[in-house]
Design an enzyme around this catalytic site. Structure first.
Site, PDB file in Angstrom:
ATOM      1  N   ASP A 161     -25.715  11.460 -89.599  1.00  0.00           N
ATOM      2  CA  ASP A 161     -26.175  11.553 -90.992  1.00  0.00           C
ATOM      3  C   ASP A 161     -27.690  11.719 -91.078  1.00  0.00           C
ATOM      4  O   ASP A 161     -28.406  11.520 -90.106  1.00  0.00           O
ATOM      5  CB  ASP A 161     -25.814  10.261 -91.752  1.00  0.00           C
ATOM      6  CG  ASP A 161     -24.325  10.129 -91.969  1.00  0.00           C
ATOM      7  OD1 ASP A 161     -23.606  11.121 -91.790  1.00  0.00           O
ATOM      8  OD2 ASP A 161     -23.904   9.017 -92.316  1.00  0.00           O
ATOM      9  N   TYR A 164     -22.681   4.147 -80.516  1.00  0.00           N
ATOM     10  CA  TYR A 164     -23.820   4.015 -81.429  1.00  0.00           C
ATOM     11  C   TYR A 164     -24.477   2.662 -81.184  1.00  0.00           C
ATOM     12  O   TYR A 164     -23.804   1.676 -80.849  1.00  0.00           O
ATOM     13  CB  TYR A 164     -23.368   4.083 -82.888  1.00  0.00           C
ATOM     14  CG  TYR A 164     -23.185   5.490 -83.425  1.00  0.00           C
ATOM     15  CD1 TYR A 164     -24.249   6.179 -84.000  1.00  0.00           C
ATOM     16  CD2 TYR A 164     -21.943   6.125 -83.363  1.00  0.00           C
ATOM     17  CE1 TYR A 164     -24.077   7.465 -84.506  1.00  0.00           C
ATOM     18  CE2 TYR A 164     -21.774   7.411 -83.858  1.00  0.00           C
ATOM     19  CZ  TYR A 164     -22.842   8.074 -84.431  1.00  0.00           C
ATOM     20  OH  TYR A 164     -22.689   9.343 -84.930  1.00  0.00           O
TER      21      TYR A 164
END
Lengths: 280, 280
Positions: B60, B118
């Site tokens: 994002d 992540y």
């Protein structure tokens, strides 16, 4: 009835951190964003009047600080805790004020300083985007022994006219360097630490730029020595500003901050301004 | 004389690092700056024609990567060394391509991936300007035990519809989380590491935002558990994008990169992409 005498202003000092990337240096100038101008304008909002902030030193455009020391005056009923909270809530994310406390009316962060400490970080090649604005990522790795030997020649008192930007003011060009050392950090960077009584405009960047030329073999030690004696004609190239940090100022009571830069060097949890000072 | 048959295109893969701050996310979009668009436009200059870059995942806006994996095709006489040198010389400072090599014609970084890793970094209060764009500096320190206990509930396969942005596409909302752990870094940060087969839009930021609410006592573990079962009405708040990093993608041969983020965690000298892979 006699009027109640006005309470005198109290002088406050604080240690200031800033990311220099988006500032045209420390010192206030018309129509550009500076650290001093940003702090003064927020203090003026809080204190309803003109405020002058004095600092230990004027860092150049792009240079960061974790140990800048400032002073300003404020009238009661302001106190240190409220000033600190209010000022940090108004300042942008790239300035933080730490350890704000009363200083005594005579304290001046520039005139009372007995030493300044700058650190410069040279990263390994391909340091990558996440650290590109924090270290100087060189294509060639400088020889650590050559860096150390060359920097040893800096110790002592001499003119830095050949290693600073032309046009130095009133106080002349002599500086006393008491420490100039290269160390390796746990991140694989080479860190240059320099402590002197004063620094001329761009001096650390000229010193580092030239030391790195010596370290990668583009300039020999004799030329470096000649530059230090103002006998060398080949002018130095400054190292980039983004990897230079003012990391502390020394006063009679000791350094205002420990060495090291938070982004690059491990720091324990919490506000390090409360830990005891120690010598470099 | 029969024409010389054209040499076939060669498929190349590479591991990509980027500072997400100045990108509107990974995926190409009209009239905004994206990671994919920036890499494609430079490859198109080099290769004289339209080039499509495929990646392991679409990060994002504002999210960083040190372990994004990409693939693209190039005709001879280009080779991996020349492509790597030319591409890095053309890319802006906030993207770096590492370990560019031929991949075999069938390799696809998204479809061949078996896991993504992540990491999210929560800094101590008053982290300061030099790390503000790299960690989430919380005003309150979350309880480490509560963070660990709550994140243990993430392990397994379930729908993350309540912990992602509304409107998920074709593949449904089920993800298998195989690792979700909190550790302390040597910089005093709390690091959340999560490994799953896939991630939904904003999922890690919703997960971290809610775990931190649990860690500072603003939400209890029962509510967290209800969110995981889509039974909780109080919607989650996403954690800031600037502290989230895609740190690796797993393929049949292992992870494309070791865990950790260079800015925040010690890395030995040199290009870490050449060191042996190991499991998280």
């Amino acid at each position: 009835m006699a009027p109640v005498p006005a309470k005198p202003a109290v002088r406050y000092r604080a240690t200031v951190e800033y990311d220099g990337a988006a500032f045209s240096g420390y010192q206030v100038q018309p129509s550009v964003r500076t650290v001093q101008g940003t702090i003064e304008s927020q203090l003026e909002r809080m204190l309803n009047g003109q405020v002058r902030v004095h600092a230990a030193g004027r860092t150049d455009a792009g240079v960061h600080a974790v140990g800048q020391e400032i002073v300003f005056d404020a009238l009661p009923p302001w106190n240190a805790a409220d000033l600190s909270r209010a000022l940090n809530s108004l300042l942008p994310d790239d300035i933080l004020v730490r350890n704000l406390r009363p200083s005594g009316p005579a304290f001046h962060p520039r005139f009372d300083a007995t030493g300044r400490r700058y650190e410069y970080y040279v990263g390994p090649p391909s340091t990558g985007p996440l650290r590109a604005a924090r270290v100087w990522a060189l294509a060639e790795v400088p020889d650590f022994g050559r860096l150390k030997n060359a920097s040893a020649l800096l110790i002592g008192r001499r003119s830095f006219a050949a290693l600073s930007k032309a046009g130095q003011p009133e106080l002349g060009t002599e500086c006393t360097v008491e420490l100039a050392s290269w160390t390796r950090t746990c991140l694989g960077d080479l860190r240059f630490t320099i402590v002197a009584d004063r620094f001329l405009h761009r001096m650390v960047r000229y010193v580092v730029g030239t030391l790195v030329e010596v370290g990668i073999g583009r300039r020999d030690v004799a030329e470096w020595s000649d530059l230090l004696c103002e006998q060398e004609a080949r002018p130095p190239e400054p190292a980039p500003a983004c990897a230079l940090y003012l990391t502390g100022v020394r006063y009679a009571e000791g350094w205002n901050r420990n060495p090291g830069v938070p982004c690059l060097w491990p720091m324990p949890d919490g506000d390090h301004s409360d830990r005891p000072n120690h010598e470099v």
